[in-house]
Scaffold this motif. Structure first.
Motif, PDB file in Angstrom:
ATOM      1  N   UNK A  51      35.051  47.028   8.777  1.00 66.59           N
ATOM      2  CA  UNK A  51      36.291  46.703   9.492  1.00 66.59           C
ATOM      3  C   UNK A  51      37.493  46.835   8.562  1.00 66.59           C
ATOM      4  N   UNK A  52      38.424  47.703   8.945  1.00 66.07           N
ATOM      5  CA  UNK A  52      39.615  47.924   8.138  1.00 66.07           C
ATOM      6  C   UNK A  52      39.420  48.890   7.002  1.00 66.07           C
ATOM      7  N   UNK A  53      38.158  49.238   6.713  1.00 63.50           N
ATOM      8  CA  UNK A  53      37.878  50.161   5.610  1.00 63.50           C
ATOM      9  C   UNK A  53      37.916  51.611   6.077  1.00 63.50           C
ATOM     10  N   UNK A  54      37.434  51.851   7.297  1.00 64.14           N
ATOM     11  CA  UNK A  54      37.426  53.196   7.865  1.00 64.14           C
ATOM     12  C   UNK A  54      38.143  53.203   9.210  1.00 64.14           C
ATOM     13  N   UNK A  55      38.767  54.335   9.540  1.00 58.44           N
ATOM     14  CA  UNK A  55      39.201  54.502  10.933  1.00 58.44           C
ATOM     15  C   UNK A  55      37.952  54.483  11.818  1.00 58.44           C
ATOM     16  N   UNK A  56      38.051  53.923  13.017  1.00 58.12           N
ATOM     17  CA  UNK A  56      36.887  53.824  13.884  1.00 58.12           C
ATOM     18  C   UNK A  56      37.154  54.501  15.234  1.00 58.12           C
ATOM     19  N   UNK A  57      36.074  55.035  15.799  1.00 52.01           N
ATOM     20  CA  UNK A  57      36.152  55.669  17.120  1.00 52.01           C
ATOM     21  C   UNK A  57      35.074  55.058  17.997  1.00 52.01           C
ATOM     22  N   UNK A  58      35.471  54.569  19.164  1.00 47.73           N
ATOM     23  CA  UNK A  58      34.520  53.957  20.089  1.00 47.73           C
ATOM     24  C   UNK A  58      34.258  54.921  21.245  1.00 47.73           C
ATOM     25  N   UNK A  59      33.000  55.283  21.436  1.00 50.09           N
ATOM     26  CA  UNK A  59      32.617  56.203  22.510  1.00 50.09           C
ATOM     27  C   UNK A  59      32.636  55.481  23.843  1.00 50.09           C
ATOM     28  N   UNK A  60      33.340  56.093  24.822  1.00 48.47           N
ATOM     29  CA  UNK A  60      33.415  55.485  26.148  1.00 48.47           C
ATOM     30  C   UNK A  60      32.062  55.535  26.859  1.00 48.47           C
ATOM     31  N   UNK A  61      31.254  56.570  26.539  1.00 47.11           N
ATOM     32  CA  UNK A  61      29.992  56.763  27.260  1.00 47.11           C
ATOM     33  C   UNK A  61      29.027  55.599  27.068  1.00 47.11           C
ATOM     34  N   UNK A  62      28.847  55.166  25.836  1.00 45.39           N
ATOM     35  CA  UNK A  62      27.843  54.127  25.579  1.00 45.39           C
ATOM     36  C   UNK A  62      28.384  52.937  24.776  1.00 45.39           C
ATOM     37  N   UNK A  63      29.672  52.969  24.458  1.00 46.77           N
ATOM     38  CA  UNK A  63      30.277  51.849  23.739  1.00 46.77           C
ATOM     39  C   UNK A  63      29.981  51.818  22.246  1.00 46.77           C
ATOM     40  N   UNK A  64      29.276  52.844  21.741  1.00 45.34           N
ATOM     41  CA  UNK A  64      28.960  52.864  20.308  1.00 45.34           C
ATOM     42  C   UNK A  64      30.216  53.153  19.488  1.00 45.34           C
ATOM     43  N   UNK A  65      30.241  52.596  18.289  1.00 45.35           N
ATOM     44  CA  UNK A  65      31.399  52.761  17.402  1.00 45.35           C
ATOM     45  C   UNK A  65      31.002  53.584  16.186  1.00 45.35           C
ATOM     46  N   UNK A  66      31.873  54.529  15.820  1.00 38.58           N
ATOM     47  CA  UNK A  66      31.624  55.349  14.635  1.00 38.58           C
ATOM     48  C   UNK A  66      32.700  55.074  13.599  1.00 38.58           C
ATOM     49  N   UNK A  67      32.282  54.919  12.346  1.00 33.13           N
ATOM     50  CA  UNK A  67      33.203  54.838  11.224  1.00 33.13           C
ATOM     51  C   UNK A  67      33.472  56.251  10.720  1.00 33.13           C
ATOM     52  N   UNK A  68      34.725  56.640  10.705  1.00 30.94           N
ATOM     53  CA  UNK A  68      35.085  58.014  10.346  1.00 30.94           C
ATOM     54  C   UNK A  68      35.388  58.104   8.856  1.00 30.94           C
ATOM     55  N   UNK A  69      34.649  58.998   8.185  1.00 28.44           N
ATOM     56  CA  UNK A  69      34.771  59.106   6.724  1.00 28.44           C
ATOM     57  C   UNK A  69      35.261  60.474   6.260  1.00 28.44           C
TER      58      UNK A  69
END
Length: 207
Positions: A51-69
């Motif tokens: 949290x706060x370390x990486x930009x994050x993207x939340x997928x609308x399809x399944x609600x999963x969150x990805x940390x973008x590196x």
């Protein structure tokens, strides 16, 4: 309808190989923010270190969150790849909706019968139909293996008794036959069905 199936077309242009689906891109530019079951709490809990370390993207399809590196250069690379893929899709759609394909779709089968039912079309409509049919013969039928034409009428008319091998000569012959048809011919309530049954009576026909 399409000249080749969507999956084959994607493979042909490398869209699958280049991994351009959302899931594939996310897996290459980051990692999924995971949850794990905490026995003491009795429920899944997500890690918070990102949290706060990486930009994050939340997928609308399944609600999963990805940390973008990924660095900016890699993101821009995928932007270029996606723009190229979009351009290929546009070209594909333009091709699928052009010329005879706009009216008939894309003929995929290798042995076909085209059943002609002009009904009570006016002379101008009759000629427009023949123009369109001539176009599909010259553009698409020329690329398959065998074909035939049957006109629905009280006295059913066939270009050939059975499906004939495709060649420049046979396609030209079919176009000539088409333009020699009389505008008006006696029809019955069952003529269309009879023509379809006649077409399906040829065991070699696939469509």
């Amino acid at each position: 309808q399409s000249l080749v199936s969507s999956s084959k077309w994607l493979q042909r242009y490398g869209l699958k190989r280049n991994k351009l689906s959302l899931s594939q891109i996310l897996s290459q530019i980051g990692f999924q923010h995971r949850k794990d079951y905490v026995t003491a709490l009795g429920k899944p809990v997500a890690s918070r270190y990102a949290d706060g370390l990486f930009p994050q993207y939340k997928r609308a399809q399944d609600g999963s969150t990805y940390n973008l590196t990924a660095k900016k250069e890699l993101i821009l690379h995928f932007v270029d790849c996606l723009m190229g893929a979009i351009e290929l899709y546009k070209q594909r759609m333009e091709w699928l909706t052009s010329e005879s394909r706009q009216i008939f779709g894309v003929i995929q089968e290798q042995c076909i019968v085209i059943v002609l039912d002009f009904g009570i079309a006016a002379p101008t409509e009759f000629d427009l139909c023949r123009d369109a049919l001539s176009m599909v013969l010259v553009e698409q039928v020329i690329q398959i293996a065998r074909f035939n034409l049957i006109r629905a009428a009280q006295d059913l008319m066939k270009w050939q008794q059975k499906c004939t091998p495709v060649s420049e000569h046979t396609v030209k012959s079919a176009v000539t036959w088409l333009w020699k048809l009389d505008h008006m011919t006696a029809v019955s309530h069952t003529s269309s069905a009879e023509a379809l049954l006649e077409a399906m009576g040829d065991e070699a026909v696939s469509s």
